[in-house]
Design a protein around this motif. Structure first.
Motif, PDB file in Angstrom:
ATOM      1  N   GLU A   1       0.759  -1.258   0.020  1.00 15.00           N
ATOM      2  CA  GLU A   1       0.053  -0.025   0.027  1.00 15.00           C
ATOM      3  C   GLU A   1       0.945   1.261  -0.072  1.00 15.00           C
ATOM      4  O   GLU A   1       0.450   2.036  -0.726  1.00 15.00           O
ATOM      5  CB  GLU A   1      -1.049   0.002   1.270  1.00 15.00           C
TER       6      GLU A   1
ATOM      7  N   MET B   1      -0.134  -8.223  -5.199  1.00 13.37           N
ATOM      8  CA  MET B   1       1.335  -7.699  -5.300  1.00 13.37           C
ATOM      9  C   MET B   1       2.204  -8.455  -4.357  1.00 13.37           C
ATOM     10  O   MET B   1       3.008  -8.988  -4.564  1.00 13.37           O
ATOM     11  CB  MET B   1       1.293  -6.296  -4.770  1.00 13.37           C
TER      12      MET B   1
ATOM     13  N   SER C   1      -2.759  -5.326 -12.685  1.00 12.18           N
ATOM     14  CA  SER C   1      -2.103  -4.054 -12.010  1.00 12.18           C
ATOM     15  C   SER C   1      -1.429  -4.200 -11.014  1.00 12.18           C
ATOM     16  O   SER C   1      -0.189  -3.659 -10.985  1.00 12.18           O
ATOM     17  CB  SER C   1      -3.680  -3.586 -11.338  1.00 12.18           C
TER      18      SER C   1
ATOM     19  N   ARG D   1       2.370  -2.697 -11.024  1.00  9.76           N
ATOM     20  CA  ARG D   1       2.681  -1.827 -10.111  1.00  9.76           C
ATOM     21  C   ARG D   1       4.158  -2.272  -9.408  1.00  9.76           C
ATOM     22  O   ARG D   1       4.909  -1.554  -8.777  1.00  9.76           O
ATOM     23  CB  ARG D   1       1.593  -1.715  -9.020  1.00  9.76           C
TER      24      ARG D   1
ATOM     25  N   ILE E   1       2.496   1.629  -3.682  1.00 10.71           N
ATOM     26  CA  ILE E   1       1.710   2.281  -4.406  1.00 10.71           C
ATOM     27  C   ILE E   1       1.521   3.599  -4.294  1.00 10.71           C
ATOM     28  O   ILE E   1       1.562   4.544  -5.175  1.00 10.71           O
ATOM     29  CB  ILE E   1       0.189   1.410  -4.478  1.00 10.71           C
TER      30      ILE E   1
ATOM     31  N   GLY F   1       4.738   3.085  -7.075  1.00  8.42           N
ATOM     32  CA  GLY F   1       5.074   1.743  -7.477  1.00  8.42           C
ATOM     33  C   GLY F   1       6.593   1.560  -7.314  1.00  8.42           C
ATOM     34  O   GLY F   1       7.214   2.537  -6.902  1.00  8.42           O
TER      35      GLY F   1
END
Ligand code: CP
Length: 307
Positions: free
Chosen positions: A28, A298, A61, A65, A31, A35
């Motif tokens: 988090e 991720m 996504s 990222r 991002i 990224g």
């Protein structure tokens, strides 16, 4: 943590879940910083034999990222050589020479395990067949519960809808069953109730559960209501009518029965199970689930590819 294939929820231990959630928290922050390029030399293949919005896009996504590259087919049955009769095994042999990880949604139970038996790169099960598993959805669901109720030990969860075929519920039941003092209420008409294999697993692991058909009775008891689709095309097949099923649809009236701290969840897509009027309620977290999906995926990709 270095993960290999991600095939089923049962493979995750409590320490692995704790670490995965910590990495998701870090993602988090990554991002928010725009990224990373840490995985710029890595390629993810997303190989989907069934339709998907959330799982495919959130994995893609997630990979972007992380700085990685993506190869993708969203309807492998139509747009890849599967249409020419190629077996899953041959497709996996080929794609595993093009990518560092394969995210696979397959239309048959056990599709991901079959792929893992052949693949030279990690396979991530993005859902396999009706009544199979969807472990990465369950991980993001569990993460959302953890974020929402703070501690998963002792959590009381109503799992509602098509529990027979719903792979998200099956995978989530396995994960929740790893925590102490959890109570699971399987709420559905008999024709859509949870299968015996899940109940056997929960019994073996001393997890409290109950099968119920009356959602109104259960709602005041729970910390989480996790609603899932009952596909209209299955109603006639299972001898049910839409009017009977509608008692499981959550609207503003049913919401009043739910404790003020409780979460309303759904893996999406939804049909009639949750009224759009519920969306603005602070207890509705199904769009948070979709956002958390990127963080968890991720974290999973980083764990599979190495960090
Ligand atoms: N929850 C979920 O698996 O959604 P998709 O089918 O859109 O991927």
């Amino acid at each position: 943590m270095k993960l290999g294939h991600v095939i089923e929820s049962q493979q995750f231990t409590l320490p692995m879940l704790v670490e995965l959630f910590e990495v998701a928290d870090q993602m988090e922050r990554i991002i928010a910083r725009g990224g990373t390029q840490d995985y710029q030399n890595k390629i993810m293949a997303s190989l989907f034999y069934e339709h998907s919005t959330r799982t495919r896009f959130s994995f893609e996504s997630a990979m972007y990222r992380l700085g990685g590259k993506v190869l993708s087919t969203e309807r492998a049955n139509t747009f890849s050589s599967v249409a020419a009769g190629e077996t899953l095994e041959d497709t996996i042999r080929v794609v595993s020479s093009y990518a560092d990880v394969i995210v696979l949604r397959h239309n048959e139970i056990g599709g991901a395990a079959r792929a893992a038996a052949i693949s030279t790169v990690p396979i991530v099960n993005a859902g396999d067949g009706k009544g199979g598993q969807h472990p990465t959805q369950a991980l993001l669901d569990l993460y959302t519960i953890y974020k929402g109720v703070k501690t998963i030990e002792g959590v009381k969860v109503a799992l509602v809808g098509n529990l027979t075929d719903g792979r998200t519920v099956r995978s989530l039941a396995y994960l929740l069953g790893k925590f102490e003092r959890v109570k699971l209420y399987f709420v559905a008409p008999d024709s859509f109730q949870i299968k015996q294999d899940i109940l056997d697993y929960l019994t073996k692991h001393n997890v409290w559960f109950a099968r119920e058909s009356n959602l109104k009775k259960i709602l005041p008891e729970v910390d989480v209501v996790y609603s899932t689709r009952i596909e209209p095309e299955l109603l006639t097949q299972r001898g049910e009518r839409l009017e009977t099923i509608s008692q499981y649809f959550i609207d503003d009236t049913l919401l009043k029965l739910l404790p003020s701290h409780a979460l309303v969840m759904h893996p999406l897509p939804r049909l009639h199970e949750i009224s759009p009027t519920v969306d603005s309620n602070s207890r509705a977290v199904y769009f948070k689930q979709t956002k958390n999906g990127v963080l968890i995926r991720m974290a999973l990709l980083a764990s599979v590819l190495g960090y």
